[in-house]
Design an enzyme around this catalytic site. Structure first.
Site, short mmCIF file in Angstrom:
data_model
loop_
_atom_site.label_atom_id
_atom_site.label_comp_id
_atom_site.label_asym_id
_atom_site.label_seq_id
_atom_site.Cartn_x
_atom_site.Cartn_y
_atom_site.Cartn_z
NE ARG A 114 9.74 47.26 31.96
CZ ARG A 114 9.82 47.36 33.29
NH1 ARG A 114 10.56 46.49 33.97
NH2 ARG A 114 9.21 48.32 33.93
CD GLN A 148 23.16 60.67 38.06
OE1 GLN A 148 23.13 59.76 38.88
NE2 GLN A 148 22.52 61.81 38.23
CG HIS A 166 25.41 55.96 34.86
ND1 HIS A 166 24.31 56.36 35.60
CD2 HIS A 166 26.45 55.92 35.74
CE1 HIS A 166 24.66 56.53 36.87
NE2 HIS A 166 25.95 56.28 36.97
CB CYS A 174 30.50 41.24 21.05
SG CYS A 174 30.64 39.44 21.28
CB CYS A 197 29.03 39.24 17.93
SG CYS A 197 30.65 39.95 17.58
N GLY A 241 17.27 67.50 37.59
CA GLY A 241 16.52 66.25 37.47
C GLY A 241 17.18 65.02 38.02
CB SER A 243 17.06 61.13 43.35
OG SER A 243 17.91 60.06 42.93
CG ASN A 267 15.39 67.51 41.40
OD1 ASN A 267 15.20 66.83 40.39
ND2 ASN A 267 16.37 67.26 42.25
#
Length: 339
Positions: A114, A148, A166, A174, A197, A241, A243, A267
């Site tokens: 994902r 971010q 982030h 690991c 690992c 971009g 919020s 935005n």
């Protein structure tokens, strides 16, 4: 401080307010106004969120994700990460430290399917490249980009001073000994198998990103905070971009406004996420709110460029900045000759 009198301590904390305001009408377009502010700014700092990478095919975390129109594109992969039942499962598995500890194989599978695989297939879009052009164009050089995003696309595009508050999925570690683990991108593109690992063979491998409940990387956050807190009246914070909802990063535009800098919001949404309203709360020693006050910054300090994606707006903005800087340079030369 006397520990018996800690209840008397009063702290002031600034928080962001995101109520919608209507900007006054003006004959000058907001894009041209933004270009003029950036052209004459002494320093420019950029803050970016998921919206800038959406056009590269990177999933956003919530809301609607635009399709890139690529043949055979998997709609499941493109859906927002945390929306719906599948999103809730994703949060529990690869969005939290607990998921990586209790079900690492399942967490890795969800993470690769994902998030990681779409990012590895993504490429910088015109918005990323426009920020590189802005850095090369602007006199302040090495414009700091506080992001971010965890996709690494700013660095891939060529930006030289990127602060990934982030973390990044382009690094893994690991879960047991915290050592960095190299991951073969080609292997990830074709397999969801959890790597081991190479040092301890015990800990699971996870991305070097900030999960829910974890703190931001201290040094990176301090540097990002300093970049914004050092802005002044002649400086600009360009917000693209985002919020402006996730703390503590959401407090940075308000901090810039408080310092007297101009904040430019770009935005795709039609409603502004950042307003001129600064709200201050007074807390006691137990963090209970005891009073509050509100201050509105001048209208000229906040410019909204809304309703279009960053990949459309930023290249136009950079071109306008270039024209404006040339105009300023020509006027200075004329003044110098007459002097």
């Amino acid at each position: 401080t006397d520990k018996h009198n800690t209840h008397r301590i009063i702290n002031f904390t600034q928080v962001a307010s995101y109520q919608t305001t209507i900007m006054p009408s003006s004959s000058t377009s907001s894009l041209l106004l933004a270009a003029r502010w950036i052209s004459k700014a002494k320093r420019v700092v950029v803050l970016t969120g998921a919206g800038i990478s959406e056009e590269s095919g990177v999933p956003t975390y919530r809301g609607v994700v635009a399709s890139s129109g690529a043949p055979g594109e998997d709609a499941r992969t493109k859906s927002p990460l945390w929306d719906g039942l599948r999103g809730s499962v994703g949060v529990l598995l690869f969005g939290t430290k607990v998921g990586w500890l209790l079900a690492p194989s399942r967490a890795w599978e969800q993470y690769v399917d994902r998030l990681l695989r779409p990012i590895l297939l993504a490429r910088p879009n015109p918005a990323h490249r426009a920020l590189v052009d802005l850095e090369q164009l602007h006199t302040s050089k090495e414009i700091p980009i506080i992001t971010q995003n965890v996709d690494g696309l700013h660095s891939l595009a060529g930006s030289s001073n990127v602060l990934e508050v982030h973390g990044t999925v382009r690094q893994h570690r690991c879960t047991w000994n915290h050592s960095l683990v190299d991951i073969d991108p080609e292997h990830v593109k074709s397999s969801n198998r959890l790597p081991s690992c190479p040092q301890c063979w015990f800990g699971a491998v996870r991305p070097r990103v900030v999960l829910f409940g974890e703190s931001l990387p201290f040094q990176t956050w301090v540097q990002a905070f300093d970049e914004v807190s050092n802005l002044a009246t002649d400086d600009v914070l360009l917000v693209v971009g985002t919020s402006a909802q996730v703390q503590p990063v959401a407090s940075l535009p308000q901090l810039a406004l408080e310092r007297g800098a101009t904040v430019i919001e770009v935005n795709a949404s039609t409603e502004p996420e950042i307003t001129r309203q600064l709200v201050y709360y007074m807390h006691d020693g137990d963090n209970n709110i005891t009073a509050s006050s509100t201050r509105w910054v001048p209208e000229h300090q906040l410019v909204h460029v809304l309703g279009q994606k960053a990949g459309v707006v930023l290249p136009q903005l950079v071109e306008l900045i270039k024209q404006e800087m040339e105009r300023i340079s020509n006027e200075e030369q004329k003044t110098s000759k007459h002097g």
